[in-house]
Design a protein around this motif. Sequence first.
Motif, mmCIF file in Angstrom:
data_model
loop_
_atom_site.group_PDB
_atom_site.id
_atom_site.type_symbol
_atom_site.label_atom_id
_atom_site.label_comp_id
_atom_site.label_asym_id
_atom_site.label_seq_id
_atom_site.Cartn_x
_atom_site.Cartn_y
_atom_site.Cartn_z
ATOM 1 N N UNK A 300 0.923 -1.266 0.019
ATOM 2 C CA UNK A 300 -0.120 0.116 -0.019
ATOM 3 C C UNK A 300 0.808 1.338 -0.134
ATOM 4 N N UNK A 301 1.788 1.141 0.782
ATOM 5 C CA UNK A 301 2.826 2.398 0.995
ATOM 6 C C UNK A 301 3.446 2.679 -0.368
ATOM 7 N N UNK A 302 3.935 1.659 -1.264
ATOM 8 C CA UNK A 302 4.428 1.566 -2.570
ATOM 9 C C UNK A 302 3.398 2.378 -3.460
ATOM 10 N N UNK A 303 2.370 1.726 -3.511
ATOM 11 C CA UNK A 303 1.337 2.004 -4.560
ATOM 12 C C UNK A 303 1.115 3.710 -4.395
ATOM 13 N N UNK A 304 0.993 3.960 -3.063
ATOM 14 C CA UNK A 304 0.691 5.650 -2.669
ATOM 15 C C UNK A 304 1.919 6.358 -3.248
ATOM 16 N N UNK A 305 3.184 6.074 -2.953
ATOM 17 C CA UNK A 305 4.405 6.631 -3.411
ATOM 18 C C UNK A 305 5.247 6.666 -4.525
ATOM 19 N N UNK A 306 4.740 5.615 -5.359
ATOM 20 C CA UNK A 306 5.458 5.509 -6.253
ATOM 21 C C UNK A 306 5.499 6.455 -7.406
ATOM 22 N N UNK A 307 4.422 7.122 -7.481
ATOM 23 C CA UNK A 307 3.974 8.188 -8.614
ATOM 24 C C UNK A 307 4.012 9.333 -7.983
ATOM 25 N N UNK A 308 4.307 9.651 -6.663
ATOM 26 C CA UNK A 308 3.808 10.997 -6.060
ATOM 27 C C UNK A 308 5.008 12.017 -6.675
ATOM 28 N N UNK A 309 6.057 12.054 -6.846
ATOM 29 C CA UNK A 309 6.995 12.710 -7.515
ATOM 30 C C UNK A 309 6.789 12.937 -9.046
ATOM 31 N N UNK A 310 6.415 12.308 -9.929
ATOM 32 C CA UNK A 310 6.112 12.316 -11.237
ATOM 33 C C UNK A 310 4.806 12.954 -11.180
ATOM 34 N N UNK A 311 3.740 12.793 -10.278
ATOM 35 C CA UNK A 311 2.569 13.552 -10.244
ATOM 36 C C UNK A 311 2.888 14.987 -9.922
ATOM 37 N N UNK A 312 3.777 15.415 -9.097
ATOM 38 C CA UNK A 312 3.819 16.513 -8.600
ATOM 39 C C UNK A 312 4.639 17.472 -9.816
ATOM 40 N N UNK A 313 5.671 16.831 -10.522
ATOM 41 C CA UNK A 313 6.371 17.376 -11.545
ATOM 42 C C UNK A 313 5.403 17.672 -12.722
ATOM 43 N N UNK A 314 4.585 16.679 -13.161
ATOM 44 C CA UNK A 314 3.655 16.629 -14.217
ATOM 45 C C UNK A 314 2.541 17.845 -14.006
ATOM 46 N N UNK A 315 2.152 18.103 -12.851
ATOM 47 C CA UNK A 315 1.304 19.171 -12.577
ATOM 48 C C UNK A 315 1.675 20.484 -13.019
ATOM 49 N N UNK A 316 3.159 20.768 -13.194
ATOM 50 C CA UNK A 316 3.460 21.990 -13.371
ATOM 51 C C UNK A 316 4.423 22.095 -14.603
ATOM 52 N N UNK A 317 4.379 21.083 -15.266
ATOM 53 C CA UNK A 317 5.430 20.816 -16.374
ATOM 54 C C UNK A 317 4.902 21.909 -17.406
ATOM 55 N N UNK A 318 3.510 22.018 -17.821
ATOM 56 C CA UNK A 318 2.936 23.115 -18.865
ATOM 57 C C UNK A 318 3.525 24.504 -18.292
ATOM 58 N N UNK A 319 3.185 24.861 -17.153
ATOM 59 C CA UNK A 319 3.564 26.058 -16.680
ATOM 60 C C UNK A 319 5.314 26.185 -16.751
ATOM 61 N N UNK A 320 6.009 25.281 -16.560
ATOM 62 C CA UNK A 320 7.459 25.697 -16.867
ATOM 63 C C UNK A 320 7.758 25.801 -18.482
ATOM 64 N N UNK A 321 7.083 25.209 -19.068
ATOM 65 C CA UNK A 321 7.507 25.176 -20.502
ATOM 66 C C UNK A 321 6.906 26.601 -20.982
ATOM 67 N N UNK A 322 5.714 27.001 -20.470
ATOM 68 C CA UNK A 322 5.321 28.523 -20.604
ATOM 69 C C UNK A 322 6.482 29.481 -20.510
ATOM 70 N N UNK A 323 6.853 29.126 -19.332
ATOM 71 C CA UNK A 323 7.843 30.155 -18.678
ATOM 72 C C UNK A 323 9.199 30.287 -19.727
ATOM 73 N N UNK A 324 9.527 29.051 -20.004
ATOM 74 C CA UNK A 324 10.599 29.167 -21.180
ATOM 75 C C UNK A 324 10.746 29.629 -22.449
ATOM 76 N N UNK A 325 9.325 30.202 -22.540
ATOM 77 C CA UNK A 325 8.934 30.986 -23.794
ATOM 78 C C UNK A 325 8.057 30.007 -25.030
ATOM 79 N N UNK A 326 7.526 28.805 -24.608
ATOM 80 C CA UNK A 326 6.857 28.154 -25.564
ATOM 81 C C UNK A 326 5.499 28.330 -25.668
ATOM 82 N N UNK A 327 4.877 28.816 -26.458
ATOM 83 C CA UNK A 327 3.341 29.381 -26.765
ATOM 84 C C UNK A 327 2.604 27.984 -26.861
ATOM 85 N N UNK A 328 1.171 28.082 -26.824
ATOM 86 C CA UNK A 328 0.388 26.737 -26.872
ATOM 87 C C UNK A 328 0.769 25.981 -27.840
ATOM 88 N N UNK A 329 1.063 26.411 -29.052
ATOM 89 C CA UNK A 329 1.212 25.510 -30.154
ATOM 90 C C UNK A 329 2.451 24.949 -30.072
#
Length: 475
Positions: A300-329
């Motif tokens: 149970x601990x493994x299932x809860x923790x395994x994707x925690x880092x990835x989930x946190x990262x992907x939640x802010x991946x688009x804002x990061x790319x936007x800050x790097x100058x990438x537009x929507x397209x």
Amino acid sequence: MEAAVTSHKPVEPAVPARAALPAQGAEAAGRGAPAASRGAEVAPGAEAAPGAGARGARRGLWISSTYFAEGLPYAIAHKVAGEFFTAAGASLEIIGLVSLYGLPWNLKFLWSPLVDLHGSSRRWLVGAEIALAVILLALAAAADSGALGLVAALFGLVAVAAATHDIAVDGFYLQALDKDAQAAYSGLRVGAYRLALLAGALLVAFAGWASFGASFAVAAVGLALLAGAHAVGLPRPEAMGAAAAPGAAAAPGAAAAPGAAAAPGAAAAPGAAARGAAGVLRYVEPFRAFLRQPQIASSLAFILCYRAGDALMFAMSSPLLKSLGLDTAARGNVGGIGTVASIAGSTLGGVIIKRWGLARTIFPIALLQSLAILLYVALAWLRPSLPWVVALVTLEQLFAGVGTAVLVVFLMRRCVDGYKSSHFAIGSALMSVSATFAGSVSGYLAASVGFTAFFAIAFAASIPGVVLSRWVPRD
């Protein structure tokens, strides 16, 4: 990445259920049992395609189509819903509440026993697809009317029906294939799911060219066609199980679970109270069977923790790319390339696990997935040019795909025969809890510490999953 959820467990209870027999037959086949006893190994298309190649092709077709049908409603309830309310001019608060459409996936384990206890996974699968097609047709009619309250309610129905469909699809996959085949095809199922997420992005693009009503109508027709194809073409592993064991119609459960026929008090106390107590016991038995597994705390601990880092990262991946100058397209193009890389990674992960086994690969793949988050730390810190952004995002998505394949196989190995639908639903729901939590706090955290520190925190959040991968069951 939720698909990965997505996604989406064989142990052994003493159960005469229809779901148990194919898996048990498959294990017997691996020990050299005669072909007639092979259950799930033979059931999926064996009569129509005696050759191994033809049987494999047919398997690949229904696995791809069912998991594409699983991923498309998820994309609609998340990405397309958010885009719809954004285009409609809804407030940021309302747009933020779109994340609540993920709750049925978090809570689906509560009604997952119904799929095991009533009907078959195959029937639930087809029925849910028909229901989704009908709801999407209603959504198509309401989308361009300006009735945002009605549209919001219909998106909620899509989410509930889609989460139920997930339970049935995952349960059917586990019933129709033996353990080796489950691992071998894990990459294909994840890849098909991610293709459906890409299709969700295409629905948004089509809505921009035509209308959201037209986009939902296209999705409804697609799901209706898939429902028809699955009603005709899916294998029937539960039929073979029922023929082999006439008692399969009794309530699935371990010896301790009193079903309608076996409950000691049912004959002596046929009253409503006794029947109600037996029904409650039948309902809770899948949860008890899941929690009785060896090393369940670490699992149970493994299932809860395994994707925690990835989930946190992907939640802010688009804002990061936007800050790097990438537009929507540009972000869309990079996301498309990343999706292709993640599909390749999930397929590669399935091959690796098939070749070397889960026991030998779970730790190194967990470590690789964790280290890949550092690529986003580099993006935030170095702020490189576009070619490097594309390269680093693509590489991270490749490793994330490999990591997803490991989690999918691990969840499947935690499913007890007779409760496969319920147990995979429990595992995948627990997996999605970290994504829901991360999505709710990531914006506040990134705004407080900045992107570089934020992605370093995401990397730190992935370390417990790596450590736990050394302590979980590896069978």
